[in-house]
Write a protein that holds these residues in place. Structure first.
Motif, PDB file in Angstrom:
ATOM      1  N   ASN A  67       0.852  -0.985  -0.051  1.00 44.05           N
ATOM      2  CA  ASN A  67       0.118   0.073  -0.009  1.00 44.05           C
ATOM      3  C   ASN A  67       0.886   1.288  -0.014  1.00 44.05           C
ATOM      4  O   ASN A  67       1.957   1.072   0.303  1.00 44.05           O
ATOM      5  N   GLY A  68       0.191   2.425  -0.483  1.00 39.41           N
ATOM      6  CA  GLY A  68       0.870   3.576  -0.388  1.00 39.41           C
ATOM      7  C   GLY A  68      -0.067   4.580  -0.966  1.00 39.41           C
ATOM      8  O   GLY A  68      -1.038   4.606  -0.907  1.00 39.41           O
ATOM      9  N   GLU A  69       0.569   5.769  -1.233  1.00 37.59           N
ATOM     10  CA  GLU A  69      -0.101   6.896  -1.992  1.00 37.59           C
ATOM     11  C   GLU A  69       0.620   7.623  -2.810  1.00 37.59           C
ATOM     12  O   GLU A  69       2.044   7.702  -2.972  1.00 37.59           O
ATOM     13  N   ILE A  70      -0.108   8.530  -3.930  1.00 33.68           N
ATOM     14  CA  ILE A  70       0.591   9.497  -4.541  1.00 33.68           C
ATOM     15  C   ILE A  70       0.020  10.721  -4.288  1.00 33.68           C
ATOM     16  O   ILE A  70      -1.347  10.922  -4.011  1.00 33.68           O
ATOM     17  N   GLU A  71       0.867  11.783  -4.188  1.00 37.33           N
ATOM     18  CA  GLU A  71       0.287  13.234  -4.088  1.00 37.33           C
ATOM     19  C   GLU A  71       0.703  13.974  -5.452  1.00 37.33           C
ATOM     20  O   GLU A  71       1.840  13.978  -5.834  1.00 37.33           O
ATOM     21  N   ARG A  77      -3.476  16.804  -4.755  1.00 33.90           N
ATOM     22  CA  ARG A  77      -4.520  15.760  -4.456  1.00 33.90           C
ATOM     23  C   ARG A  77      -3.777  14.452  -3.994  1.00 33.90           C
ATOM     24  O   ARG A  77      -2.576  14.243  -4.389  1.00 33.90           O
ATOM     25  N   LEU A  78      -4.587  13.722  -3.272  1.00 38.97           N
ATOM     26  CA  LEU A  78      -3.882  12.364  -2.677  1.00 38.97           C
ATOM     27  C   LEU A  78      -4.672  11.453  -3.314  1.00 38.97           C
ATOM     28  O   LEU A  78      -5.830  11.330  -3.431  1.00 38.97           O
ATOM     29  N   TYR A  79      -4.130  10.067  -3.652  1.00 38.13           N
ATOM     30  CA  TYR A  79      -4.625   9.270  -4.259  1.00 38.13           C
ATOM     31  C   TYR A  79      -4.012   7.826  -3.421  1.00 38.13           C
ATOM     32  O   TYR A  79      -2.821   7.560  -3.712  1.00 38.13           O
ATOM     33  N   LYS A  80      -4.775   7.140  -2.966  1.00 37.28           N
ATOM     34  CA  LYS A  80      -4.604   5.724  -2.333  1.00 37.28           C
ATOM     35  C   LYS A  80      -4.241   4.792  -3.245  1.00 37.28           C
ATOM     36  O   LYS A  80      -4.958   4.795  -4.154  1.00 37.28           O
ATOM     37  N   ILE A  81      -3.180   4.060  -3.147  1.00 34.46           N
ATOM     38  CA  ILE A  81      -2.608   2.979  -3.978  1.00 34.46           C
ATOM     39  C   ILE A  81      -2.594   1.599  -2.947  1.00 34.46           C
ATOM     40  O   ILE A  81      -2.151   1.681  -1.782  1.00 34.46           O
ATOM     41  N   GLU A  82      -3.464   0.697  -3.579  1.00 37.62           N
ATOM     42  CA  GLU A  82      -3.584  -0.579  -2.801  1.00 37.62           C
ATOM     43  C   GLU A  82      -3.621  -1.634  -4.100  1.00 37.62           C
ATOM     44  O   GLU A  82      -3.947  -1.310  -5.139  1.00 37.62           O
ATOM     45  N   PRO A  83      -3.678  -2.891  -3.663  1.00 34.00           N
ATOM     46  CA  PRO A  83      -3.601  -4.026  -4.776  1.00 34.00           C
ATOM     47  C   PRO A  83      -5.007  -3.883  -5.543  1.00 34.00           C
ATOM     48  O   PRO A  83      -6.191  -3.712  -5.097  1.00 34.00           O
ATOM     49  N   HIS A  95       4.868  14.155  -9.062  1.00 40.27           N
ATOM     50  CA  HIS A  95       4.125  13.599  -7.974  1.00 40.27           C
ATOM     51  C   HIS A  95       5.333  13.071  -6.906  1.00 40.27           C
ATOM     52  O   HIS A  95       6.350  12.958  -7.315  1.00 40.27           O
ATOM     53  N   LEU A  96       4.675  12.879  -5.548  1.00 43.48           N
ATOM     54  CA  LEU A  96       5.485  12.226  -4.732  1.00 43.48           C
ATOM     55  C   LEU A  96       4.822  10.905  -4.605  1.00 43.48           C
ATOM     56  O   LEU A  96       3.549  10.657  -4.421  1.00 43.48           O
ATOM     57  N   LEU A  97       5.666   9.789  -4.533  1.00 38.96           N
ATOM     58  CA  LEU A  97       5.153   8.209  -4.561  1.00 38.96           C
ATOM     59  C   LEU A  97       5.449   7.861  -3.159  1.00 38.96           C
ATOM     60  O   LEU A  97       6.775   8.003  -2.851  1.00 38.96           O
ATOM     61  N   ARG A  98       4.613   7.620  -2.235  1.00 34.44           N
ATOM     62  CA  ARG A  98       4.997   7.163  -0.847  1.00 34.44           C
ATOM     63  C   ARG A  98       4.652   5.743  -0.617  1.00 34.44           C
ATOM     64  O   ARG A  98       3.335   5.341  -0.825  1.00 34.44           O
TER      65      ARG A  98
END
Length: 134
Positions: A67-71, A77-83, A95-98
């Motif tokens: 899991n993580g997120e992109i800003e 804007r923040l986008y949740k990243i998951e499977p 962007h920032l990838l976290r």
């Protein structure tokens, strides 16, 4: 026909580690394979942050695990990243990838294809033509 396994590629110089220690990427298909794109399995480490701005490439990313997120820096804007999440940098989005609470495993496609040794410069960019993997 090209047939490779991730395990085989991980044992070669196709596995590239970031200078920042925030990710590694196994480049399974590269420019030299002459298929018009490159394909990578990338791990974003838990709790990390990577500044990315692909000015020379389009990238499509599919989250396999973790899991993580992109800003996006243009609008915050923040986008949740998951499977099961797909995101596409169709406008060369800076962007920032976290990485989140666990490592994030991603399948990535680049066009134009990468040569293999690319890592992000200070602006988050991959050069258009980098050193090829020997």
């Amino acid at each position: 026909m090209i047939v490779r396994t991730l395990a085989e590629c991980e044992q070669t110089d196709r596995k590239v580690h970031s200078q920042t220690g925030t990710w590694d990427s196994t480049r399974m298909l590269l420019k030299e394979d002459n298929v018009g794109f490159s394909f990578h399995i990338t791990t974003i480490y838990a709790g990390s942050e990577t500044h990315i701005h692909y000015q020379n490439h389009f990238e499509s990313v599919y989250c396999i695990s973790g899991n993580g997120e992109i800003e996006t820096l243009a609008d915050g804007r923040l986008y949740k990243i998951e499977p099961g999440t797909l995101y596409v940098l169709d406008k060369h989005d800076e962007h920032l990838l976290r990485g989140g609470s666990e490592d994030m495993k991603l399948a990535c496609v680049f066009n134009p294809p990468l040569n293999g040794r690319e890592v992000h410069d200070a602006s988050g960019v991959y050069p258009l033509e980098a050193e090829a993997i020997a």
